[in-house]
Design a protein around this motif. Structure first.
Motif, PDB file in Angstrom:
ATOM      1  N   PHE A  75       0.878  -1.165   0.000  1.00  0.00           N
ATOM      2  CA  PHE A  75       0.000   0.000   0.000  1.00  0.00           C
ATOM      3  C   PHE A  75       0.915   1.214   0.000  1.00  0.00           C
ATOM      4  O   PHE A  75       1.599   1.481   0.978  1.00  0.00           O
ATOM      5  CB  PHE A  75      -0.885  -0.002   1.259  1.00  0.00           C
ATOM      6  CG  PHE A  75      -1.861   1.148   1.314  1.00  0.00           C
ATOM      7  CD1 PHE A  75      -3.174   0.975   0.923  1.00  0.00           C
ATOM      8  CD2 PHE A  75      -1.466   2.393   1.776  1.00  0.00           C
ATOM      9  CE1 PHE A  75      -4.083   2.027   0.982  1.00  0.00           C
ATOM     10  CE2 PHE A  75      -2.356   3.459   1.834  1.00  0.00           C
ATOM     11  CZ  PHE A  75      -3.667   3.275   1.438  1.00  0.00           C
ATOM     12  N   VAL A  97       1.411   5.333  -0.527  1.00  0.00           N
ATOM     13  CA  VAL A  97       0.658   6.581  -0.443  1.00  0.00           C
ATOM     14  C   VAL A  97       1.568   7.773  -0.727  1.00  0.00           C
ATOM     15  O   VAL A  97       2.759   7.754  -0.408  1.00  0.00           O
ATOM     16  CB  VAL A  97      -0.026   6.726   0.940  1.00  0.00           C
ATOM     17  CG1 VAL A  97       0.989   6.717   2.056  1.00  0.00           C
ATOM     18  CG2 VAL A  97      -0.905   7.962   1.005  1.00  0.00           C
ATOM     19  N   ALA A 118      -2.990   7.009  -3.654  1.00  0.00           N
ATOM     20  CA  ALA A 118      -2.522   5.748  -3.075  1.00  0.00           C
ATOM     21  C   ALA A 118      -2.759   4.630  -4.081  1.00  0.00           C
ATOM     22  O   ALA A 118      -3.726   4.673  -4.858  1.00  0.00           O
ATOM     23  CB  ALA A 118      -3.247   5.440  -1.770  1.00  0.00           C
ATOM     24  N   TRP A 128      -9.111   7.362   4.287  1.00  0.00           N
ATOM     25  CA  TRP A 128      -9.057   6.442   5.433  1.00  0.00           C
ATOM     26  C   TRP A 128      -9.861   5.174   5.142  1.00  0.00           C
ATOM     27  O   TRP A 128      -9.418   4.069   5.447  1.00  0.00           O
ATOM     28  CB  TRP A 128      -9.564   7.130   6.697  1.00  0.00           C
ATOM     29  CG  TRP A 128      -9.368   6.288   7.916  1.00  0.00           C
ATOM     30  CD1 TRP A 128     -10.301   5.490   8.520  1.00  0.00           C
ATOM     31  CD2 TRP A 128      -8.163   6.114   8.665  1.00  0.00           C
ATOM     32  NE1 TRP A 128      -9.753   4.854   9.600  1.00  0.00           N
ATOM     33  CE2 TRP A 128      -8.442   5.223   9.720  1.00  0.00           C
ATOM     34  CE3 TRP A 128      -6.886   6.651   8.556  1.00  0.00           C
ATOM     35  CZ2 TRP A 128      -7.485   4.835  10.649  1.00  0.00           C
ATOM     36  CZ3 TRP A 128      -5.921   6.273   9.487  1.00  0.00           C
ATOM     37  CH2 TRP A 128      -6.230   5.372  10.510  1.00  0.00           C
ATOM     38  N   TYR A 171      -7.723   3.125   2.863  1.00  0.00           N
ATOM     39  CA  TYR A 171      -6.618   2.559   3.642  1.00  0.00           C
ATOM     40  C   TYR A 171      -7.096   1.371   4.481  1.00  0.00           C
ATOM     41  O   TYR A 171      -6.432   0.326   4.536  1.00  0.00           O
ATOM     42  CB  TYR A 171      -6.007   3.659   4.522  1.00  0.00           C
ATOM     43  CG  TYR A 171      -5.135   3.172   5.638  1.00  0.00           C
ATOM     44  CD1 TYR A 171      -3.898   2.603   5.383  1.00  0.00           C
ATOM     45  CD2 TYR A 171      -5.550   3.288   6.962  1.00  0.00           C
ATOM     46  CE1 TYR A 171      -3.091   2.153   6.422  1.00  0.00           C
ATOM     47  CE2 TYR A 171      -4.756   2.850   7.999  1.00  0.00           C
ATOM     48  CZ  TYR A 171      -3.528   2.281   7.727  1.00  0.00           C
ATOM     49  OH  TYR A 171      -2.740   1.833   8.759  1.00  0.00           O
ATOM     50  N   TYR A 189      -7.257  -2.199   3.085  1.00  0.00           N
ATOM     51  CA  TYR A 189      -6.012  -2.921   2.825  1.00  0.00           C
ATOM     52  C   TYR A 189      -5.074  -2.967   4.029  1.00  0.00           C
ATOM     53  O   TYR A 189      -4.011  -3.592   3.951  1.00  0.00           O
ATOM     54  CB  TYR A 189      -5.291  -2.285   1.629  1.00  0.00           C
ATOM     55  CG  TYR A 189      -6.111  -2.405   0.378  1.00  0.00           C
ATOM     56  CD1 TYR A 189      -6.204  -3.629  -0.286  1.00  0.00           C
ATOM     57  CD2 TYR A 189      -6.838  -1.337  -0.115  1.00  0.00           C
ATOM     58  CE1 TYR A 189      -6.984  -3.761  -1.417  1.00  0.00           C
ATOM     59  CE2 TYR A 189      -7.613  -1.461  -1.248  1.00  0.00           C
ATOM     60  CZ  TYR A 189      -7.687  -2.671  -1.896  1.00  0.00           C
ATOM     61  OH  TYR A 189      -8.455  -2.816  -3.014  1.00  0.00           O
ATOM     62  N   ARG A 190      -5.444  -2.346   5.122  1.00  0.00           N
ATOM     63  CA  ARG A 190      -4.560  -2.220   6.274  1.00  0.00           C
ATOM     64  C   ARG A 190      -4.073  -3.567   6.806  1.00  0.00           C
ATOM     65  O   ARG A 190      -2.905  -3.726   7.129  1.00  0.00           O
ATOM     66  CB  ARG A 190      -5.283  -1.452   7.386  1.00  0.00           C
ATOM     67  CG  ARG A 190      -4.446  -1.274   8.625  1.00  0.00           C
ATOM     68  CD  ARG A 190      -5.248  -0.610   9.739  1.00  0.00           C
ATOM     69  NE  ARG A 190      -4.468  -0.611  10.955  1.00  0.00           N
ATOM     70  CZ  ARG A 190      -4.435  -1.634  11.794  1.00  0.00           C
ATOM     71  NH1 ARG A 190      -5.141  -2.718  11.566  1.00  0.00           N
ATOM     72  NH2 ARG A 190      -3.687  -1.568  12.885  1.00  0.00           N
ATOM     73  N   THR A 197       2.423  -0.697   4.554  1.00  0.00           N
ATOM     74  CA  THR A 197       2.238   0.683   4.116  1.00  0.00           C
ATOM     75  C   THR A 197       3.594   1.329   3.896  1.00  0.00           C
ATOM     76  O   THR A 197       4.467   1.264   4.765  1.00  0.00           O
ATOM     77  CB  THR A 197       1.429   1.479   5.159  1.00  0.00           C
ATOM     78  OG1 THR A 197       0.167   0.822   5.354  1.00  0.00           O
ATOM     79  CG2 THR A 197       1.185   2.905   4.688  1.00  0.00           C
ATOM     80  N   GLU A 210       3.376  12.749   4.498  1.00  0.00           N
ATOM     81  CA  GLU A 210       2.529  11.564   4.689  1.00  0.00           C
ATOM     82  C   GLU A 210       2.350  11.220   6.170  1.00  0.00           C
ATOM     83  O   GLU A 210       1.290  10.737   6.570  1.00  0.00           O
ATOM     84  CB  GLU A 210       3.075  10.379   3.887  1.00  0.00           C
ATOM     85  CG  GLU A 210       2.879  10.526   2.389  1.00  0.00           C
ATOM     86  CD  GLU A 210       3.860  11.495   1.716  1.00  0.00           C
ATOM     87  OE1 GLU A 210       3.532  12.003   0.638  1.00  0.00           O
ATOM     88  OE2 GLU A 210       4.954  11.738   2.278  1.00  0.00           O
ATOM     89  N   PHE A 264      -1.466  10.869   8.028  1.00  0.00           N
ATOM     90  CA  PHE A 264      -2.003   9.847   8.923  1.00  0.00           C
ATOM     91  C   PHE A 264      -2.344  10.430  10.291  1.00  0.00           C
ATOM     92  O   PHE A 264      -3.345  10.048  10.902  1.00  0.00           O
ATOM     93  CB  PHE A 264      -1.050   8.660   9.036  1.00  0.00           C
ATOM     94  CG  PHE A 264      -1.212   7.697   7.896  1.00  0.00           C
ATOM     95  CD1 PHE A 264      -2.262   6.797   7.861  1.00  0.00           C
ATOM     96  CD2 PHE A 264      -0.320   7.708   6.833  1.00  0.00           C
ATOM     97  CE1 PHE A 264      -2.424   5.917   6.803  1.00  0.00           C
ATOM     98  CE2 PHE A 264      -0.469   6.838   5.766  1.00  0.00           C
ATOM     99  CZ  PHE A 264      -1.526   5.938   5.749  1.00  0.00           C
ATOM    100  N   PRO A 273      -0.587   3.225  10.286  1.00  0.00           N
ATOM    101  CA  PRO A 273       0.351   2.244   9.712  1.00  0.00           C
ATOM    102  C   PRO A 273       1.509   1.956  10.670  1.00  0.00           C
ATOM    103  O   PRO A 273       2.150   2.869  11.178  1.00  0.00           O
ATOM    104  CB  PRO A 273       0.838   2.927   8.443  1.00  0.00           C
ATOM    105  CG  PRO A 273       0.614   4.382   8.661  1.00  0.00           C
ATOM    106  CD  PRO A 273      -0.555   4.499   9.579  1.00  0.00           C
TER     107      PRO A 273
END
Length: 170
Positions: free
Chosen positions: A4, A6, A22, A73, A76, A79-80, A85, A94, A98, A114
């Motif tokens: 992932f 971003v 992303a 979010w 994200y 796929y968290r 990440t 970045e 977050f 992340p």
């Protein structure tokens, strides 16, 4: 494990986030992406106005930066759990993204950021590659649309994938 990656654009290095991109890679294939911007006309930093704004005209628009962060979010969170990440030189932009996303709903998000948050520039350094070397040179691609968060995220992910493949020429 999925990647992932971003990238975000802010009003100056420490200003508010106004554009996010992303991508998610499974192996070496892009499987999903996110892009968006909000309140672009409110940007004040002259370097950003000159170098970033012209390159984000064709990304999704959101009504507010809060809405943009919340849509990111949601993406994200899909796929968290099954991805790592990453970002290229994630401090400060970045990291700030977050932090703002978490603070938008702190009680529910405080443990969901992340971890680890991997830095592609550090991977380059460990491999003996100049960490600030142009990424388009590393992936042998010309005319990359720089300072477009989706395209920057794609480029960063491709750099990491190339390194993970063990390619020796950079």
């Amino acid at each position: 494990m999925k990647i992932f990656c971003v990238d975000a654009e802010s009003d100056g290095l420490y200003g508010d986030i106004f554009a996010i991109g992303a991508v998610v890679y499974d192996g070496y294939k892009e499987i999903d992406c996110f892009n968006g911007s909000s309140q672009v006309l409110e940007v004040k930093d002259q370097w950003v106005i000159k170098n970033v704004i012209p390159n984000i005209k064709h990304i999704n628009k959101y009504n507010s930066r809060y809405e943009l962060r919340n849509k990111f979010w949601e993406f994200y969170m899909k796929y968290r759990e099954d991805s790592i990440t990453v970002a290229d030189c994630p401090y400060p932009v970045e990291y700030n993204l977050f932090k703002k996303c978490i603070n938008d709903d702190f009680d529910n998000r405080k443990w969901l950021g992340p971890y680890p948050f991997m830095d592609i520039a550090s991977v380059l350094f460990i491999k003996g590659i100049e960490p600030l070397k142009d990424r388009d040179i590393i992936i042998n691609k010309q005319n990359i649309l720089k300072h477009n968060p989706l395209e920057d995220a794609r480029t960063s992910a491709k750099v990491l994938i190339k390194i993970l493949q063990g390619k020796d020429e950079y």
